[in-house]
Design an enzyme around this catalytic site. Structure first.
Site, PDB file in Angstrom:
ATOM      1  N   ALA A 165       0.833  -1.207   0.000  1.00  0.00           N
ATOM      2  CA  ALA A 165       0.000   0.000   0.000  1.00  0.00           C
ATOM      3  C   ALA A 165       0.862   1.250   0.000  1.00  0.00           C
ATOM      4  O   ALA A 165       0.591   2.221  -0.726  1.00  0.00           O
ATOM      5  CB  ALA A 165      -0.940  -0.003   1.207  1.00  0.00           C
ATOM      6  N   ASP A 166       1.903   1.249   0.809  1.00  0.00           N
ATOM      7  CA  ASP A 166       2.836   2.371   0.831  1.00  0.00           C
ATOM      8  C   ASP A 166       3.525   2.532  -0.518  1.00  0.00           C
ATOM      9  O   ASP A 166       3.662   3.647  -1.038  1.00  0.00           O
ATOM     10  CB  ASP A 166       3.902   2.144   1.911  1.00  0.00           C
ATOM     11  CG  ASP A 166       3.371   2.309   3.316  1.00  0.00           C
ATOM     12  OD1 ASP A 166       2.675   3.300   3.573  1.00  0.00           O
ATOM     13  OD2 ASP A 166       3.659   1.452   4.158  1.00  0.00           O
TER      14      ASP A 166
END
Length: 379
Positions: A165-166
């Site tokens: 996600a990052d």
């Protein structure tokens, strides 16, 4: 020259998403000024001390930047940040929801003072909507976006083992900045960029969501097998597992004839298309493993290679470090940290004209005096 030389980026960032975005810019030549809080700095500095006291995440995400310590909540610190932004092209931030606005550096305020500035927010859920206020970390976003529902074995869910996600949101922020720079070159105006970790990852979830929308059911967890393509994944042999992928009907015919030595399977209507193979996957996958039961991994791999079927090994982390492809393509280099020299992989930009800038990993506040002196000299 590197493509972003002469570009000034101010990064009020921490952890992974913001630093991953700005490190791409630094690798391509931008002057990235990393603003850190007094005392501990970026919280990623304290994740671990894997590299002689330097955090593994911090070393990966922050090479080539200049570290400046500022208490941006104080009047003096806020005034210094404003001076930095006055000379900046890009402002990247991924603090807690609302933090930048409370400091007086939200988009509506900043665009009046710095009309050419590209303002980039990276947050968990975006700056509006019912989840805008929520704190967000990678594993939590994986859960909220449905990634965990698709990851792991049939019996037990798992998260993806890296910060997807990052990384997704950092890459979308990076590509959006490059697009905004092109637009600014035509219009002379800055841009507001708002990146949501949740939206970045849900966009990657579209194939399973389309499956649900179109067929009324979502794919399930399949462990080391693909949940939408069969056969695709790891299958048992006499001495372990081999991982391979059959991607089209031509490959299916070759796989049956040259790998399984069962050309008759191509006439079985249960396996005539991928959709049919998926519906009858249990029987097909049992058939494959029966055929492989008396074959070694090397024998199966050789058959796959001859048939033109893509395959891979399930490598350990050490085997990736030692991978012959990385060695042959000379992907390993070195960078400096406050504790010494560490190995680093070249970023995958692979611009033919100029190698990336593999800068030093900064100590906390290493460049504060240097940058403040530059501000004093600025007109």
């Amino acid at each position: 020259m590197l493509p972003l030389e002469g570009l000034r980026v101010v990064a009020l960032e921490q952890a992974v998403a913001g630093p991953f975005c700005s490190r791409q810019l630094a690798d391509l030549g931008a002057d990235v000024i990393k603003v850190e809080r007094p005392g501990e700095g970026d919280l990623a500095r304290g994740y671990d001390g894997a590299l002689d006291g330097v955090s593994a995440y911090f070393a990966w995400l922050n090479r080539g930047k200049r570290s400046v310590v500022l208490d941006v909540k104080s009047p003096d610190g806020a005034a210094t940040l404003e001076k930095l932004l006055a000379g900046a092209d890009v402002f990247v931030h991924n603090l807690l929801p609302g933090a930048v606005e409370r400091l007086g550096f939200g988009w509506e305020t900043v665009r009046e003072r710095f009309p050419r500035l590209i303002w980039v927010s990276i947050s968990g859920y975006g700056l509006s909507g019912p989840y805008a206020h929520k704190k967000a970390y990678d594993m939590l976003i994986q859960a909220e976006a449905g990634v965990i529902a698709l990851t792991g074995s049939v019996e037990e869910a798992a998260k993806v083992g890296i910060s997807v996600a990052d990384i997704a949101s950092g890459l979308y922020a990076h590509s959006s900045i490059l697009a905004a720079l092109l637009v600014r070159g035509r219009t002379g105006r800055g841009e507001r960029i708002e990146i949501s970790m949740f939206e970045a990852l849900t966009e990657w979830m579209m194939p399973p969501m389309y499956s649900l929308i179109g067929q009324g059911r979502a794919p399930g967890r399949a462990g080391l097998r693909h949940n939408m393509i069969v056969p695709y994944g790891a299958y048992r042999c006499a001495d372990g597992q081999v991982m391979f992928a059959v991607q089209n009907e031509r490959e299916w015919v070759n796989f049956c004839a040259d790998v399984l030595e069962r050309p008759d399977l191509t006439n079985d209507e249960r396996f005539a298309t991928n959709a049919q193979r998926l519906a009858h996957r249990a029987h097909l996958e049992d058939t494959i493993e029966v055929a492989f039961a008396c074959l070694s991994r090397d024998e199966v791999s050789a058959r796959l290679e001859r048939a033109g079927i893509a395959s891979a090994r399930v490598n350990s982390v050490q085997e990736v470090v030692d991978h012959p492809q990385l060695q042959e393509r000379q992907r390993w280099t070195q960078v400096q940290t406050p504790a010494g020299t560490i190995p680093a992989l070249l970023p995958p930009h692979n611009l033919g004209s100029e190698p990336p800038r593999m800068g030093r990993v900064p100590a906390l506040g290493e460049h504060t005096a240097e940058v403040l002196a530059e501000l004093e000299r600025a007109p």
